[in-house]
Write an enzyme that holds these catalytic residues in place. Sequence first.
Site, PDB file in Angstrom:
ATOM      1  N   GLU A 116       0.828  -1.219   0.000  1.00  0.00           N
ATOM      2  CA  GLU A 116       0.000   0.000   0.000  1.00  0.00           C
ATOM      3  C   GLU A 116       0.859   1.264   0.000  1.00  0.00           C
ATOM      4  O   GLU A 116       0.332   2.348   0.238  1.00  0.00           O
ATOM      5  CB  GLU A 116      -0.930   0.025   1.227  1.00  0.00           C
ATOM      6  CG  GLU A 116      -1.819  -1.176   1.422  1.00  0.00           C
ATOM      7  CD  GLU A 116      -2.893  -1.339   0.359  1.00  0.00           C
ATOM      8  OE1 GLU A 116      -2.930  -0.529  -0.583  1.00  0.00           O
ATOM      9  OE2 GLU A 116      -3.684  -2.292   0.469  1.00  0.00           O
ATOM     10  N   HIS A 140      -2.847   2.202   8.476  1.00  0.00           N
ATOM     11  CA  HIS A 140      -3.912   1.374   7.920  1.00  0.00           C
ATOM     12  C   HIS A 140      -4.040   0.113   8.773  1.00  0.00           C
ATOM     13  O   HIS A 140      -3.044  -0.544   9.066  1.00  0.00           O
ATOM     14  CB  HIS A 140      -3.577   1.005   6.474  1.00  0.00           C
ATOM     15  CG  HIS A 140      -4.441  -0.067   5.892  1.00  0.00           C
ATOM     16  ND1 HIS A 140      -5.809   0.015   5.828  1.00  0.00           N
ATOM     17  CD2 HIS A 140      -4.119  -1.268   5.347  1.00  0.00           C
ATOM     18  CE1 HIS A 140      -6.294  -1.074   5.264  1.00  0.00           C
ATOM     19  NE2 HIS A 140      -5.296  -1.872   4.972  1.00  0.00           N
ATOM     20  N   HIS A 142      -7.039  -3.273  10.078  1.00  0.00           N
ATOM     21  CA  HIS A 142      -8.225  -4.074   9.747  1.00  0.00           C
ATOM     22  C   HIS A 142      -9.072  -4.290  10.999  1.00  0.00           C
ATOM     23  O   HIS A 142      -9.224  -5.425  11.452  1.00  0.00           O
ATOM     24  CB  HIS A 142      -7.805  -5.440   9.182  1.00  0.00           C
ATOM     25  CG  HIS A 142      -7.045  -5.396   7.891  1.00  0.00           C
ATOM     26  ND1 HIS A 142      -6.453  -6.514   7.333  1.00  0.00           N
ATOM     27  CD2 HIS A 142      -6.786  -4.384   7.038  1.00  0.00           C
ATOM     28  CE1 HIS A 142      -5.861  -6.193   6.196  1.00  0.00           C
ATOM     29  NE2 HIS A 142      -6.034  -4.890   5.998  1.00  0.00           N
ATOM     30  N   GLU A 170     -17.383  11.788  22.529  1.00  0.00           N
ATOM     31  CA  GLU A 170     -16.130  12.470  22.193  1.00  0.00           C
ATOM     32  C   GLU A 170     -15.881  12.533  20.678  1.00  0.00           C
ATOM     33  O   GLU A 170     -15.036  13.314  20.227  1.00  0.00           O
ATOM     34  CB  GLU A 170     -14.945  11.725  22.820  1.00  0.00           C
ATOM     35  CG  GLU A 170     -15.022  11.588  24.313  1.00  0.00           C
ATOM     36  CD  GLU A 170     -14.464  12.808  25.037  1.00  0.00           C
ATOM     37  OE1 GLU A 170     -13.338  13.189  24.748  1.00  0.00           O
ATOM     38  OE2 GLU A 170     -15.196  13.375  25.879  1.00  0.00           O
ATOM     39  N   HIS A 211     -12.759  -3.981   4.081  1.00  0.00           N
ATOM     40  CA  HIS A 211     -11.306  -4.115   4.165  1.00  0.00           C
ATOM     41  C   HIS A 211     -10.730  -3.495   5.449  1.00  0.00           C
ATOM     42  O   HIS A 211     -10.061  -4.184   6.211  1.00  0.00           O
ATOM     43  CB  HIS A 211     -10.674  -3.480   2.913  1.00  0.00           C
ATOM     44  CG  HIS A 211      -9.192  -3.620   2.840  1.00  0.00           C
ATOM     45  ND1 HIS A 211      -8.494  -3.711   1.665  1.00  0.00           N
ATOM     46  CD2 HIS A 211      -8.248  -3.669   3.807  1.00  0.00           C
ATOM     47  CE1 HIS A 211      -7.200  -3.839   1.915  1.00  0.00           C
ATOM     48  NE2 HIS A 211      -7.034  -3.804   3.212  1.00  0.00           N
TER      49      HIS A 211
HETATM   50  P1  13P Z   1       1.115  -5.432   3.125  1.00  0.00           P
HETATM   51  O1  13P Z   1       1.591  -6.679   3.820  1.00  0.00           O
HETATM   52  O2  13P Z   1       1.679  -5.298   1.742  1.00  0.00           O
HETATM   53  O3  13P Z   1       1.398  -4.197   3.974  1.00  0.00           O
HETATM   54  O4  13P Z   1      -0.458  -5.524   2.933  1.00  0.00           O
HETATM   55  C1  13P Z   1      -1.312  -5.651   4.027  1.00  0.00           C
HETATM   56  C2  13P Z   1      -2.624  -4.988   3.823  1.00  0.00           C
HETATM   57  O5  13P Z   1      -3.324  -4.709   4.772  1.00  0.00           O
HETATM   58  C3  13P Z   1      -3.069  -4.677   2.436  1.00  0.00           C
HETATM   59  O6  13P Z   1      -4.136  -3.793   2.444  1.00  0.00           O
HETATM   60 ZN    ZN Z   2      -5.297  -3.873   4.324  1.00  0.00          ZN
END
Ligand code: 13P
Ligand code: ZN
Length: 273
Positions: A116, A140, A142, A170, A211
């Site tokens: 990413e 980023h 999940h 908040e 995602h």
């Molecule tokens: P990477 O291992 O390349 O960082 O990918 C993980 C991910 O969350 C892709 O969206």
């Molecule tokens: Zn991801």
Amino acid sequence: MSILDLDVIKSFVRVCDDGYSEGWHERNGGNLSYRMTNEEVEACKPYFTYDRPWVNMGVQADNLKNEYFMVTGTGKFFRNTILDPAANICIVEINDAGDSYRIVWGLVNGGGPTSEFPTHFMNHSVRVAATDGKCRVIYHAHPVNIIALTFVLPLTSEAFSKVLWQSMTECPIIFPNGVGVVEWMIPGGAEIAHRTCELLKTYDAVVWAHHGLFVSGDTFDNAYGLMHTIEKSAEIYCRILSLGQPIRQTISDEGLVDVAAAYGQTLNKDLLK
Ligand code: 13P
Ligand code: ZN
């Protein structure tokens, strides 16, 4: 003295480890990048090598020429970062044209920065411009609950921002601009990078449907705190839905505007229509 003793590396690794402990980083899920200060680059330079090749990113940014980023490695597990930072993260230098990077430290067993990285790089560019250079972190993850909501809420900034603002008092103070939402797309390329960037001109955080979540911040604490706050609010809303009861009361639109104002923030009222 080792590069691993520097505060910047310790802070970076702490975010990875804390995020893993929260359950946001299964396997290699998620990625983190940090735009280093000149002082941090100088402190790390004795440990740099310049023998790895330049790699074109497929994206370009004038305002990030010659910058240095600390980045998680693609395919690397956040879980392992604390055990061996040099094998799981790297520092990359951006070239004079602002379109290529080379690894100058880390990933000692091979590999490259996160898949990413084009998205992170373009996000940094947009957020640096939007914050007068203050933004340094793109993160980023999940997180379960925010992802779950992308199956039941309309994929709009209006729907997500309002639910998140209402679920925890908040929230209007912490992200008064609201959150953006990107419909499901294939991750890792220039297309999702451009789509995310468009939204980060307005929002501090962007949900990727089915995602995860991208957040930005001036410090590790603020970026991590934003991820944590959004996910906690999403968790509360998921609990509310799972009670299977009608919602009897919530915070009014006026209340959302007023609580932000009480703490010196201006709520993005466009999202309340
Ligand atoms: P990477 O291992 O390349 O960082 O990918 C993980 C991910 O969350 C892709 O969206
Ligand atoms: Zn991801």
